[in-house]
Every structure is written in structure tokens, then in C-alpha cells.
Design a protein around this motif. Structure first.
Motif, PDB file in Angstrom:
ATOM      1  N   ALA A 153      54.588   8.301 115.198  1.00 36.07           N
ATOM      2  CA  ALA A 153      55.496   9.210 114.507  1.00 36.07           C
ATOM      3  C   ALA A 153      56.738   9.392 115.374  1.00 36.07           C
ATOM      4  CB  ALA A 153      54.810  10.552 114.252  1.00 36.07           C
ATOM      5  N   ARG A 154      57.740   9.963 114.828  1.00 36.02           N
ATOM      6  CA  ARG A 154      59.016  10.130 115.543  1.00 36.02           C
ATOM      7  C   ARG A 154      58.854  10.909 116.850  1.00 36.02           C
ATOM      8  NH1 ARG A 154      63.638   8.469 116.747  1.00 36.02           N
ATOM      9  NH2 ARG A 154      65.431   9.811 116.643  1.00 36.02           N
ATOM     10  N   LEU A 155      57.950  11.861 116.878  1.00 37.94           N
ATOM     11  CA  LEU A 155      57.779  12.702 118.067  1.00 37.94           C
ATOM     12  C   LEU A 155      56.604  12.290 118.948  1.00 37.94           C
ATOM     13  CD1 LEU A 155      58.596  16.194 116.531  1.00 37.94           C
ATOM     14  CD2 LEU A 155      60.092  14.678 117.841  1.00 37.94           C
ATOM     15  N   GLY A 156      55.972  11.163 118.640  1.00 32.48           N
ATOM     16  CA  GLY A 156      54.850  10.690 119.455  1.00 32.48           C
ATOM     17  C   GLY A 156      53.695  10.253 118.584  1.00 32.48           C
ATOM     18  N   TYR A 157      52.634   9.826 119.238  1.00 32.11           N
ATOM     19  CA  TYR A 157      51.446   9.392 118.504  1.00 32.11           C
ATOM     20  C   TYR A 157      50.638  10.598 118.047  1.00 32.11           C
ATOM     21  CZ  TYR A 157      52.176   4.507 119.663  1.00 32.11           C
ATOM     22  OH  TYR A 157      52.689   3.238 119.739  1.00 32.11           O
ATOM     23  N   THR A 158      50.094  10.515 116.831  1.00 32.98           N
ATOM     24  CA  THR A 158      49.291  11.611 116.293  1.00 32.98           C
ATOM     25  C   THR A 158      47.812  11.455 116.633  1.00 32.98           C
ATOM     26  OG1 THR A 158      49.047  10.470 114.169  1.00 32.98           O
ATOM     27  CG2 THR A 158      50.916  12.005 114.394  1.00 32.98           C
ATOM     28  N   GLY A 159      47.381  10.246 116.982  1.00 32.97           N
ATOM     29  CA  GLY A 159      45.992  10.008 117.345  1.00 32.97           C
ATOM     30  C   GLY A 159      45.863   9.582 118.794  1.00 32.97           C
ATOM     31  N   VAL A 160      44.917  10.192 119.497  1.00 31.44           N
ATOM     32  CA  VAL A 160      44.672   9.855 120.897  1.00 31.44           C
ATOM     33  C   VAL A 160      43.170   9.712 121.090  1.00 31.44           C
ATOM     34  CG1 VAL A 160      44.925  10.576 123.301  1.00 31.44           C
ATOM     35  CG2 VAL A 160      46.693  11.183 121.637  1.00 31.44           C
ATOM     36  N   ASP A 161      42.734   8.538 121.547  1.00 34.45           N
ATOM     37  CA  ASP A 161      41.330   8.282 121.845  1.00 34.45           C
ATOM     38  C   ASP A 161      41.218   8.057 123.343  1.00 34.45           C
ATOM     39  OD1 ASP A 161      38.672   7.622 121.919  1.00 34.45           O
ATOM     40  OD2 ASP A 161      38.905   5.702 120.863  1.00 34.45           O
ATOM     41  N   GLY A 162      40.818   9.091 124.059  1.00 34.05           N
ATOM     42  CA  GLY A 162      40.712   8.995 125.513  1.00 34.05           C
ATOM     43  C   GLY A 162      41.418  10.160 126.163  1.00 34.05           C
ATOM     44  N   PRO A 163      41.550  10.094 127.454  1.00 36.19           N
ATOM     45  CA  PRO A 163      41.295   8.948 128.324  1.00 36.19           C
ATOM     46  C   PRO A 163      39.804   8.715 128.551  1.00 36.19           C
ATOM     47  CG  PRO A 163      42.072  10.815 129.622  1.00 36.19           C
ATOM     48  CD  PRO A 163      42.114  11.241 128.191  1.00 36.19           C
ATOM     49  N   HIS A 164      39.443   7.432 128.575  1.00 43.17           N
ATOM     50  CA  HIS A 164      38.080   7.008 128.855  1.00 43.17           C
ATOM     51  C   HIS A 164      38.045   6.433 130.270  1.00 43.17           C
ATOM     52  CE1 HIS A 164      36.816   7.323 124.656  1.00 43.17           C
ATOM     53  NE2 HIS A 164      37.997   6.799 124.344  1.00 43.17           N
ATOM     54  N   PRO A 165      37.089   6.853 131.092  1.00 42.91           N
ATOM     55  CA  PRO A 165      37.002   6.270 132.437  1.00 42.91           C
ATOM     56  C   PRO A 165      36.626   4.791 132.355  1.00 42.91           C
ATOM     57  CG  PRO A 165      35.185   7.798 132.048  1.00 42.91           C
ATOM     58  CD  PRO A 165      36.062   7.861 130.846  1.00 42.91           C
ATOM     59  N   PHE A 166      37.142   4.015 133.305  1.00 40.01           N
ATOM     60  CA  PHE A 166      36.745   2.607 133.383  1.00 40.01           C
ATOM     61  C   PHE A 166      35.224   2.542 133.361  1.00 40.01           C
ATOM     62  CE2 PHE A 166      40.664   0.745 135.801  1.00 40.01           C
ATOM     63  CZ  PHE A 166      41.460   1.014 134.709  1.00 40.01           C
ATOM     64  N   GLY A 167      34.692   1.615 132.591  1.00 39.32           N
ATOM     65  CA  GLY A 167      33.251   1.458 132.452  1.00 39.32           C
ATOM     66  C   GLY A 167      32.781   1.843 131.059  1.00 39.32           C
ATOM     67  N   GLU A 168      33.517   2.731 130.395  1.00 47.04           N
ATOM     68  CA  GLU A 168      33.181   3.095 129.012  1.00 47.04           C
ATOM     69  C   GLU A 168      33.733   2.046 128.051  1.00 47.04           C
ATOM     70  OE1 GLU A 168      34.246   6.971 127.647  1.00 47.04           O
ATOM     71  OE2 GLU A 168      33.042   7.976 129.194  1.00 47.04           O
ATOM     72  N   THR A 169      33.094   1.942 126.897  1.00 49.31           N
ATOM     73  CA  THR A 169      33.565   1.055 125.844  1.00 49.31           C
ATOM     74  C   THR A 169      34.606   1.794 125.002  1.00 49.31           C
ATOM     75  OG1 THR A 169      31.457  -0.097 125.782  1.00 49.31           O
ATOM     76  CG2 THR A 169      32.848  -0.299 123.837  1.00 49.31           C
ATOM     77  N   VAL A 170      35.691   1.104 124.672  1.00 55.92           N
ATOM     78  CA  VAL A 170      36.743   1.683 123.834  1.00 55.92           C
ATOM     79  C   VAL A 170      36.826   0.840 122.562  1.00 55.92           C
ATOM     80  CG1 VAL A 170      39.205   2.181 123.648  1.00 55.92           C
ATOM     81  CG2 VAL A 170      38.011   2.543 125.822  1.00 55.92           C
ATOM     82  N   ARG A 171      36.757   1.509 121.430  1.00 56.89           N
ATOM     83  CA  ARG A 171      36.813   0.833 120.130  1.00 56.89           C
ATOM     84  C   ARG A 171      38.263   0.623 119.707  1.00 56.89           C
ATOM     85  NH1 ARG A 171      33.692  -2.295 116.898  1.00 56.89           N
ATOM     86  NH2 ARG A 171      34.236  -2.037 114.725  1.00 56.89           N
ATOM     87  N   LEU A 172      38.628  -0.655 119.471  1.00 54.46           N
ATOM     88  CA  LEU A 172      39.924  -0.959 118.877  1.00 54.46           C
ATOM     89  C   LEU A 172      39.722  -0.950 117.367  1.00 54.46           C
ATOM     90  CD1 LEU A 172      41.349  -3.866 121.091  1.00 54.46           C
ATOM     91  CD2 LEU A 172      41.830  -1.420 121.214  1.00 54.46           C
ATOM     92  N   PRO A 173      40.417  -0.075 116.656  1.00 54.84           N
ATOM     93  CA  PRO A 173      40.195   0.043 115.211  1.00 54.84           C
ATOM     94  C   PRO A 173      40.712  -1.170 114.454  1.00 54.84           C
ATOM     95  CG  PRO A 173      42.069   1.374 115.867  1.00 54.84           C
ATOM     96  CD  PRO A 173      41.477   0.802 117.135  1.00 54.84           C
ATOM     97  N   GLU A 174      40.500  -1.167 113.147  1.00 59.24           N
ATOM     98  CA  GLU A 174      41.012  -2.228 112.289  1.00 59.24           C
ATOM     99  C   GLU A 174      42.522  -2.322 112.454  1.00 59.24           C
ATOM    100  OE1 GLU A 174      39.183  -4.401 110.865  1.00 59.24           O
ATOM    101  OE2 GLU A 174      37.320  -3.361 111.270  1.00 59.24           O
ATOM    102  N   PRO A 175      43.064  -3.476 112.421  1.00 53.85           N
ATOM    103  CA  PRO A 175      42.465  -4.711 111.947  1.00 53.85           C
ATOM    104  C   PRO A 175      41.612  -5.430 112.989  1.00 53.85           C
ATOM    105  CG  PRO A 175      44.723  -5.133 112.541  1.00 53.85           C
ATOM    106  CD  PRO A 175      44.480  -3.665 112.761  1.00 53.85           C
ATOM    107  N   PHE A 176      41.474  -4.865 114.188  1.00 53.01           N
ATOM    108  CA  PHE A 176      40.697  -5.533 115.233  1.00 53.01           C
ATOM    109  C   PHE A 176      39.208  -5.308 115.036  1.00 53.01           C
ATOM    110  CE2 PHE A 176      44.909  -4.904 116.892  1.00 53.01           C
ATOM    111  CZ  PHE A 176      45.213  -6.153 117.350  1.00 53.01           C
ATOM    112  N   GLY A 177      38.782  -4.055 114.957  1.00 55.83           N
ATOM    113  CA  GLY A 177      37.366  -3.752 114.744  1.00 55.83           C
ATOM    114  C   GLY A 177      36.473  -4.293 115.832  1.00 55.83           C
TER     115      GLY A 177
END
Length: 184
Positions: free
Chosen positions: A152-176
């Protein structure tokens, strides 16, 4: 008698600066908020980018895209970025010297000590402002990974994290796909 000529008429300073950067010696020269920065990544920085690239390559190919560190222009601003990884549709990778952030599917920046705040704050804001749908921040000094979405103009509306190194992070679609951060 020779008279001085005013060459500034009709010359767009932003365009002139960005054109000169494209011809700069070295392929990792960028402009961040008007400051020219010739990026020379360290080997551990490159390793982190390689680990992300390896995990997304198969899916990038399936999507008919290419991943790399090509130029991104932010028109109307004093910015010309060279991200560590950008994923773009294959047809957009033909012939052009730069793309816009909203033409990417994913942008990945791997921080190093000297540029950490630029990647955390400035680039995050600018990528959102210019419509990059997903911004993955691999923050090596903090040993975390954060995925930003919903530009969005003022920044991202969704934030997933911060996740410490070692955790799995899900890349959403279209990556999935799930990103293993243990080796970063």
C-alpha cells in the motif's frame, strides 16, 4: 567570443542519473534515496541469497518466471535498486534494462551490517509504495526472516514474522512453498 550554453533545459535529472548508473562499471550499483551505492556483497551474504534461490527455483520455473538480481526502477523518486533476488515473469525479462517493483512476484533482500537499516526501513517502504506484492527480508544481523505482503502507499499491510533462523516460513501463492531458514 564563446558564450556558455545552458544544457539543463529539457534534461530530466532523474533520468540522466539513472541512465548513468546503468552504464556504471559493475552490475550492482544502485541509488538509495539519491545516494549512489556500489554494492559488494560478502560471501556469507551471497550464501544466504543462494540458499533462498535454490529453494524457490523449481517453483519459479513452474510459474514461467526467472529469478535474479536485475535492476528495479522507482520512477519519480531518486531510487534505482538492485535487489538480491527478484522473481519476474519470463516475458518481462526480455530486452529491458529495468523493471518496476509491481512487475515482480517476489523481492528478496539479504541484509548485511552496513545496509541493514536501508533494507529494513527504506526499501521495505519503497517496495510497498511501488506495489511489490511480496518482500522477503532475510535479516542476517538479527538472524530473522520476515515476509511482507499487501503493498500500500504507506507500507505493507501484512507482516509474517520476524521468524528466527531455523523456523519454516511459508511463501504464499503463487509460490505455495515452505522456505527452510535453518542454513541462512
Amino acid at each position: 567570443m564563446t558564450t556558455a550554453h545552458d544544457y539543463s533545459e529539457g534534461i530530466d535529472p532523474e533520468h540522466a542519473l539513472k541512465c548513468s548508473i546503468q552504464r556504471w562499471v559493475g552490475d550492482r550499483t544502485q541509488i538509495v534515496e539519491g545516494v549512489i551505492d556500489n554494492v559488494t556483497p560478502s560471501w556469507d551474504h551471497e550464501r544466504a541469497a543462494k540458499l533462498v534461490r535454490r529453494q524457490i527455483e523449481a517453483r519459479v520455473d513452474e510459474l514461467g518466471c526467472v529469478e535474479g538480481s536485475g535492476n528495479l526502477d522507482l520512477p519519480g523518486s531518486p531510487n534505482w535498486y538492485v535487489p538480491d533476488i527478484a522473481v519476474v515473469p519470463d516475458e518481462l525479462a526480455d530486452g529491458g534494462s529495468s523493471l518496476l517493483p509491481d512487475q515482480t512476484l517476489l523481492i528478496v533482500e539479504v541484509t548485511s551490517e552496513p545496509n541493514a537499516e536501508t533494507d529494513r526501513v527504506v526499501k521495505r517502504q519503497r517496495y510497498a509504495e511501488y506495489g511489490a506484492p511480496l518482500y522477503l527480508l532475510v535479516d542476517r544481523p538479527d538472524k530473522t526472516v520476515t515476509l511482507f505482503s499487501g503493498p500500500a502507499r504507506l507500507g505493507y499491510t501484512g507482516v509474517d514474522g520476524p521468524h528466527p533462523f531455523g523456523e519454516t516460513v511459508r511463501l504464499p501463492e503463487p509460490f505455495g512453498i515452505d522456505l527452510d531458514t535453518s542454513g541462512l
